[in-house]
Scaffold this active site. Structure first.
Site, PDB file in Angstrom:
ATOM      1  N   TRP A 289      80.409  47.806  -4.134  1.00 29.53           N
ATOM      2  CA  TRP A 289      79.755  46.557  -5.272  1.00 29.53           C
ATOM      3  C   TRP A 289      78.650  46.016  -4.954  1.00 29.53           C
ATOM      4  O   TRP A 289      77.966  45.293  -5.645  1.00 29.53           O
ATOM      5  CB  TRP A 289      80.987  45.830  -5.632  1.00 29.53           C
ATOM      6  CG  TRP A 289      80.907  44.787  -7.046  1.00 29.53           C
ATOM      7  CD1 TRP A 289      80.813  45.334  -8.089  1.00 29.53           C
ATOM      8  CD2 TRP A 289      80.016  43.415  -6.965  1.00 29.53           C
ATOM      9  NE1 TRP A 289      80.340  44.304  -9.301  1.00 29.53           N
ATOM     10  CE2 TRP A 289      79.985  43.417  -8.297  1.00 29.53           C
ATOM     11  CE3 TRP A 289      79.651  42.603  -5.777  1.00 29.53           C
ATOM     12  CZ2 TRP A 289      79.386  42.027  -8.392  1.00 29.53           C
ATOM     13  CZ3 TRP A 289      78.963  41.384  -6.329  1.00 29.53           C
ATOM     14  CH2 TRP A 289      79.104  41.116  -7.707  1.00 29.53           C
ATOM     15  N   ASP A 290      78.224  45.795  -3.486  1.00 30.51           N
ATOM     16  CA  ASP A 290      77.345  45.021  -3.394  1.00 30.51           C
ATOM     17  C   ASP A 290      76.508  45.718  -2.173  1.00 30.51           C
ATOM     18  O   ASP A 290      75.639  44.903  -1.543  1.00 30.51           O
ATOM     19  CB  ASP A 290      77.846  43.677  -2.789  1.00 30.51           C
ATOM     20  CG  ASP A 290      76.524  42.558  -2.716  1.00 30.51           C
ATOM     21  OD1 ASP A 290      75.511  42.766  -3.436  1.00 30.51           O
ATOM     22  OD2 ASP A 290      76.776  41.406  -2.200  1.00 30.51           O
ATOM     23  N   LEU A 291      76.050  47.110  -2.331  1.00 31.17           N
ATOM     24  CA  LEU A 291      75.304  47.725  -1.538  1.00 31.17           C
ATOM     25  C   LEU A 291      73.730  47.287  -1.590  1.00 31.17           C
ATOM     26  O   LEU A 291      73.222  48.600  -2.380  1.00 31.17           O
ATOM     27  CB  LEU A 291      75.891  48.983  -1.289  1.00 31.17           C
ATOM     28  CG  LEU A 291      75.377  49.722   0.248  1.00 31.17           C
ATOM     29  CD1 LEU A 291      76.145  48.946   1.388  1.00 31.17           C
ATOM     30  CD2 LEU A 291      75.676  51.038   0.204  1.00 31.17           C
TER      31      LEU A 291
END
Ligand code: ADP
Ligand code: MG
Length: 299
Positions: free
Chosen positions: A195-197
């Site tokens: 989700w936050d790469l």
């Protein structure tokens, strides 16, 4: 030895959580001391932090280097250790220990250097995509947040948000994104998503050249993973063609269906925009709109 909480970290927690954030940051030295003691660690070098976490380089009793990561337990952060355990170090940082109650983790120590330091952004994106490809092959473990639930909740918020937007153009794009999500919501996917790469969440390492850190995991479709690498390093994007080049590189590298990936990326635009409106904005962010309009030809 005193642990100093960086002022920027305290400010960030006050910004997001007000007085509760200030109190959490003030409690960090005691929390860190507790886990240095419980896990038999000694401090080893300067403090690091992001917008959320305090990260302390440490050495374990057996002499191995590690970092102690402290962050508040919330919806997004609660399952970080679950995802890291599932990946077991294959493309991600290794988890050495975790205390889910306080959100404290002991992690393998990686380098200071991140993909934000790689000058050629397309090369950085290629590395990031290669990691993502491996991470999303894993089925999501039981009990994670579900993209299907997130998508349904977002759709439920759209009418209210439309009423708060001042410009017709913004309402148009919010409706556009919502209609894409409405088409996909019944097939939300079941992969383990990071989700936050973005570029700063990929650090150089010894075990592998690069490893992912800092997941806010959920179960869903890998198309929901592309947005962070589209809007970060935005200064280097020179127009719609560049957005498409980044998008296509990721879609091809991950072997995704192009249209579905565009649809879920509209879902991420919707998520970011609803977030901003909830925080009081009455206009949508230019970057979000630029990405949505560039991707229109892929939907
Ligand atoms: N395993 C690690 N090894 C070395 N440095 C790390 C490690 N994990 C995090 N850091 C450093 O701490 C910073 C913040 O950690 P991160 O997990 O990204 O939390 P945040 O949610 O605050 O971004 C990172 O940008 C990086 O500089
Ligand atoms: Mg981070």
């Amino acid at each position: 030895m005193g642990i100093k909480v960086p002022e920027a970290l305290t400010a960030s927690h006050i910004h997001y959580d007000g007085e509760a954030g200030r109190a959490w940051a003030a409690g960090l030295p005691a929390l860190a001391e507790r886990f240095l003691d419980e896990w038999d660690l000694r401090l080893d070098g300067g403090t690091r932090h992001g917008a959320v976490a305090l990260v302390l380089p440490v050495v374990r009793a057996d002499g191995t280097e590690a970092v102690l990561k402290l962050q508040p337990v919330g919806e997004e952060t609660a399952d970080e250790s679950v995802a890291l355990r599932a990946w077991a170090g294959e493309g991600s940082v290794l988890l050495r220990d975790a205390d889910p109650e306080t959100g404290t983790m002991l992690l393998e120590r990686l380098d200071d250097r991140s993909l934000a330091d790689v000058p050629d952004v397309m090369r950085a994106l290629d590395v990031l995509t290669g990691l993502l490809r491996r991470l999303v092959t894993h089925p999501a473990p039981e009990g994670l947040r579900q993209l299907g639930d997130i998508a349904r909740d977002m759709l439920g918020e759209v009418d209210d948000a439309l009423g708060r937007l001042a410009r017709e153009e913004d309402r148009y794009w919010l409706r556009w994104c919502a209609s894409a999500v409405a088409e996909l919501v019944s097939e939300p996917g079941d992969r383990l998503l990071h989700w936050d790469l973005h570029y700063e969440n990929v650090l150089a390492a010894d075990r592998e050249p690069w490893l992912a850190i800092d997941p806010k995991p959920l179960a869903g479709d890998p198309g929901f993973e592309l947005m962070p690498a589209l809007w970060n390093r935005w200064e280097e994007v020179s127009g719609a063609g560049d957005v498409l080049r980044r998008f296509d590189l990721m879609v091809d590298g991950l072997g995704l269906d192009r249209q579905r990936a565009a649809g879920w990326t509209f879902g991420r635009v919707l998520q970011n925009c609803l977030w901003d409106v909830r925080a009081g904005d009455d206009e949508l962010s230019e970057i979000q709109l630029a990405i949505a309009s560039a991707l229109r030809v892929r939907w």
